[in-house]
Design an enzyme around this catalytic site. Structure first.
Site, mmCIF file in Angstrom:
data_model
loop_
_atom_site.group_PDB
_atom_site.id
_atom_site.type_symbol
_atom_site.label_atom_id
_atom_site.label_comp_id
_atom_site.label_asym_id
_atom_site.label_seq_id
_atom_site.Cartn_x
_atom_site.Cartn_y
_atom_site.Cartn_z
ATOM 1 N N THR A 117 -9.173 1.299 -19.069
ATOM 2 C CA THR A 117 -8.764 0.496 -17.907
ATOM 3 C C THR A 117 -10.033 0.012 -17.208
ATOM 4 O O THR A 117 -11.117 0.551 -17.460
ATOM 5 C CB THR A 117 -7.956 1.329 -16.887
ATOM 6 O OG1 THR A 117 -8.811 2.348 -16.353
ATOM 7 C CG2 THR A 117 -6.720 1.957 -17.495
ATOM 8 N N ASP A 141 0.883 -1.176 0.000
ATOM 9 C CA ASP A 141 0.000 0.000 0.000
ATOM 10 C C ASP A 141 0.917 1.222 0.000
ATOM 11 O O ASP A 141 1.605 1.485 0.996
ATOM 12 C CB ASP A 141 -0.876 -0.030 1.262
ATOM 13 C CG ASP A 141 -1.744 1.220 1.387
ATOM 14 O OD1 ASP A 141 -1.619 2.154 0.556
ATOM 15 O OD2 ASP A 141 -2.548 1.267 2.343
ATOM 16 N N VAL A 142 0.929 1.973 -1.102
ATOM 17 C CA VAL A 142 1.884 3.084 -1.195
ATOM 18 C C VAL A 142 1.561 4.222 -0.224
ATOM 19 O O VAL A 142 2.399 5.102 -0.002
ATOM 20 C CB VAL A 142 1.987 3.646 -2.639
ATOM 21 C CG1 VAL A 142 2.497 2.602 -3.610
ATOM 22 C CG2 VAL A 142 0.661 4.255 -3.109
ATOM 23 N N TYR A 174 -8.736 15.359 -6.946
ATOM 24 C CA TYR A 174 -7.844 14.511 -7.758
ATOM 25 C C TYR A 174 -6.820 15.372 -8.489
ATOM 26 O O TYR A 174 -5.622 15.050 -8.515
ATOM 27 C CB TYR A 174 -8.692 13.712 -8.745
ATOM 28 C CG TYR A 174 -7.904 12.867 -9.718
ATOM 29 C CD1 TYR A 174 -7.258 11.706 -9.296
ATOM 30 C CD2 TYR A 174 -7.817 13.217 -11.070
ATOM 31 C CE1 TYR A 174 -6.542 10.914 -10.194
ATOM 32 C CE2 TYR A 174 -7.113 12.440 -11.973
ATOM 33 C CZ TYR A 174 -6.470 11.293 -11.529
ATOM 34 O OH TYR A 174 -5.756 10.514 -12.414
ATOM 35 N N VAL A 188 -7.729 6.576 -20.599
ATOM 36 C CA VAL A 188 -7.098 5.300 -20.961
ATOM 37 C C VAL A 188 -8.126 4.195 -20.710
ATOM 38 O O VAL A 188 -8.878 4.257 -19.727
ATOM 39 C CB VAL A 188 -5.839 5.050 -20.083
ATOM 40 C CG1 VAL A 188 -5.147 3.757 -20.488
ATOM 41 C CG2 VAL A 188 -4.878 6.226 -20.175
HETATM 42 P P1 NAD Z 1 -6.921 1.160 -11.947
HETATM 43 O O1 NAD Z 1 -7.901 1.371 -10.835
HETATM 44 O O2 NAD Z 1 -7.352 0.351 -13.131
HETATM 45 O O3 NAD Z 1 -5.553 0.556 -11.372
HETATM 46 C C1 NAD Z 1 -4.934 1.127 -10.262
HETATM 47 C C2 NAD Z 1 -4.130 0.077 -9.532
HETATM 48 O O4 NAD Z 1 -3.540 0.713 -8.393
HETATM 49 C C3 NAD Z 1 -4.994 -1.076 -9.019
HETATM 50 O O5 NAD Z 1 -4.370 -2.321 -9.282
HETATM 51 C C4 NAD Z 1 -5.095 -0.812 -7.521
HETATM 52 O O6 NAD Z 1 -5.234 -2.000 -6.755
HETATM 53 C C5 NAD Z 1 -3.776 -0.105 -7.260
HETATM 54 N N1 NAD Z 1 -3.834 0.717 -6.056
HETATM 55 C C6 NAD Z 1 -4.844 1.521 -5.637
HETATM 56 N N2 NAD Z 1 -4.515 2.071 -4.463
HETATM 57 C C7 NAD Z 1 -3.274 1.610 -4.132
HETATM 58 C C8 NAD Z 1 -2.417 1.817 -3.035
HETATM 59 N N3 NAD Z 1 -2.778 2.575 -1.994
HETATM 60 N N4 NAD Z 1 -1.205 1.218 -3.053
HETATM 61 C C9 NAD Z 1 -0.843 0.416 -4.083
HETATM 62 N N5 NAD Z 1 -1.629 0.151 -5.126
HETATM 63 C C10 NAD Z 1 -2.841 0.758 -5.155
HETATM 64 O O7 NAD Z 1 -6.492 2.630 -12.366
HETATM 65 P P2 NAD Z 1 -5.735 3.161 -13.672
HETATM 66 O O8 NAD Z 1 -6.760 3.843 -14.486
HETATM 67 O O9 NAD Z 1 -4.887 2.105 -14.263
HETATM 68 O O10 NAD Z 1 -4.819 4.287 -13.005
HETATM 69 C C11 NAD Z 1 -3.416 4.141 -12.832
HETATM 70 C C12 NAD Z 1 -2.780 5.527 -12.697
HETATM 71 O O11 NAD Z 1 -3.023 6.268 -13.888
HETATM 72 C C13 NAD Z 1 -3.347 6.356 -11.557
HETATM 73 O O12 NAD Z 1 -2.302 7.087 -10.954
HETATM 74 C C14 NAD Z 1 -4.329 7.279 -12.251
HETATM 75 O O13 NAD Z 1 -4.523 8.464 -11.531
HETATM 76 C C15 NAD Z 1 -3.597 7.525 -13.563
HETATM 77 N N6 NAD Z 1 -4.441 7.962 -14.691
HETATM 78 C C16 NAD Z 1 -5.424 7.150 -15.191
HETATM 79 C C17 NAD Z 1 -6.174 7.584 -16.289
HETATM 80 C C18 NAD Z 1 -7.246 6.725 -16.924
HETATM 81 O O14 NAD Z 1 -7.981 7.189 -17.811
HETATM 82 N N7 NAD Z 1 -7.391 5.465 -16.554
HETATM 83 C C19 NAD Z 1 -5.936 8.849 -16.846
HETATM 84 C C20 NAD Z 1 -4.937 9.659 -16.293
HETATM 85 C C21 NAD Z 1 -4.187 9.195 -15.217
#
Ligand code: NAD
Length: 261
Positions: free
Chosen positions: A192, A66-67, A157, A190
């Site tokens: 996801t 957990d970061v 956010y 993205v």
């Molecule tokens: P996601 O929810 O699909 O994946 C996030 C992962 O992080 C999950 O596996 C989750 O278990 C893990 N996680 C959550 N809290 C955590 C913690 N406290 N410690 C360790 N791991 C933890 O999300 P995503 O869309 O893949 O997002 C990944 C990154 O990309 C994030 O930083 C998000 O802000 C950024 N982001 C996403 C998008 C998008 O459109 N999906 C756009 C811009 C930025």
């Protein structure tokens, strides 16, 4: 002799939030580029499922983390460093809870700050300590377009990702003398599990209209940019926030003046 551009053979890459979405795409691409991936995530079960599926390549290891837990960040990174060093750190773990300013609760603010900003900060610190001891490294932070553009529903956010951009620049300046490059990727939308669940058809349509490229990125496309920033090809790039958003952040009018009065 220098490795060829984008060749990460012999490098050890730690990826946070690697069990899903963008982090999983990054870990896959790092493994395909030859890196030994050390995948971490708060979700231990999903991590082991992906490890069993071979998603992180043939020589991967996984560490539940957990970061937002600063003590755990330092002990896990120290263990990984002792196992063979850290050449690349991708600080991707994050969460987005959408709410207007007026609807944002203290709990939402604190959790997003703890994971997105505090988590990124102390993962950078822990990685940098290991990298300094080894003579250098590459850090890639995952930010967001929300850090620089005022999108409704993103106030807390956006603040966390603004913090990521600021800490990326300062760390790049402080760590350059140790041979450490620090950059960030600012994705647009993205594909996801998170965006699939949280983007309504109307929201998705609004996004496609606002992006010149008119499609969401794939997680592996963010992974390709992370590999580039971690590779010798990007040796002269540091402190940059690279938009990977299909042109969203640079788009002005979308219609030619011929078609609008
Ligand atoms: P996601 O929810 O699909 O994946 C996030 C992962 O992080 C999950 O596996 C989750 O278990 C893990 N996680 C959550 N809290 C955590 C913690 N406290 N410690 C360790 N791991 C933890 O999300 P995503 O869309 O893949 O997002 C990944 C990154 O990309 C994030 O930083 C998000 O802000 C950024 N982001 C996403 C998008 C998008 O459109 N999906 C756009 C811009 C930025």
């Amino acid at each position: 002799m220098r490795n060829a551009p984008n060749d990460l053979r012999g490098k050890r890459a730690v990826v946070t939030g690697a069990a899903s979405g963008i982090g999983l795409g990054i870990a896959r691409r790092m493994a395909e580029a030859g890196a030994s991936v050390i995948a971490t995530d708060i979700d231990a079960r999903r991590l082991s499922d992906e490890l069993a599926r071979g998603s992180y390549g043939p020589v991967a290891t996984v560490h539940p983390l957990d970061v937002a837990d600063i003590a755990a960040v330092h002990s896990v990174f120290a263990r990984i460093a002792a196992d063979g060093g850290i050449d690349i750190a991708v600080n991707n773990a994050g969460l987005a809870q959408g709410a207007d300013l007026l609807a944002t609760t203290a709990q939402m603010w604190h959790r997003m700050m703890a994971v997105n900003a505090t988590g990124c900060f102390f993962c950078m610190q822990a990685a940098a300590r290991a990298m300094i001891a080894a003579g250098g490294g590459r850090i890639v932070n995952i930010s967001s377009h929300s850090a620089t553009l005022g999108s409704a529903g993103r106030s807390a956010y956006a603040a966390t990702k603004g913090a990521v951009n600021a800490m990326t620049r300062v760390a790049a300046v402080e760590l350059a003398c140790h041979g450490i490059r620090v950059n960030a990727i600012a994705p647009g939308p993205v594909e996801t599990p998170h965006s699939n669940l949280s983007h309504s058809p109307e929201r998705r349509a609004a996004w496609l209209k606002a992006m010149p490229v008119a499609r969401y990125a794939l997680a592996e496309e963010i992974g390709d940019i992370a590999v580039f920033l971690a590779s010798p090809a990007a040796d002269h790039i540091t402190g940059q926030i690279l938009a990977v958003d299909g042109g969203y952040s640079i788009a002005g009018l979308r219609e030619s003046p011929k078609n609008i009065s």
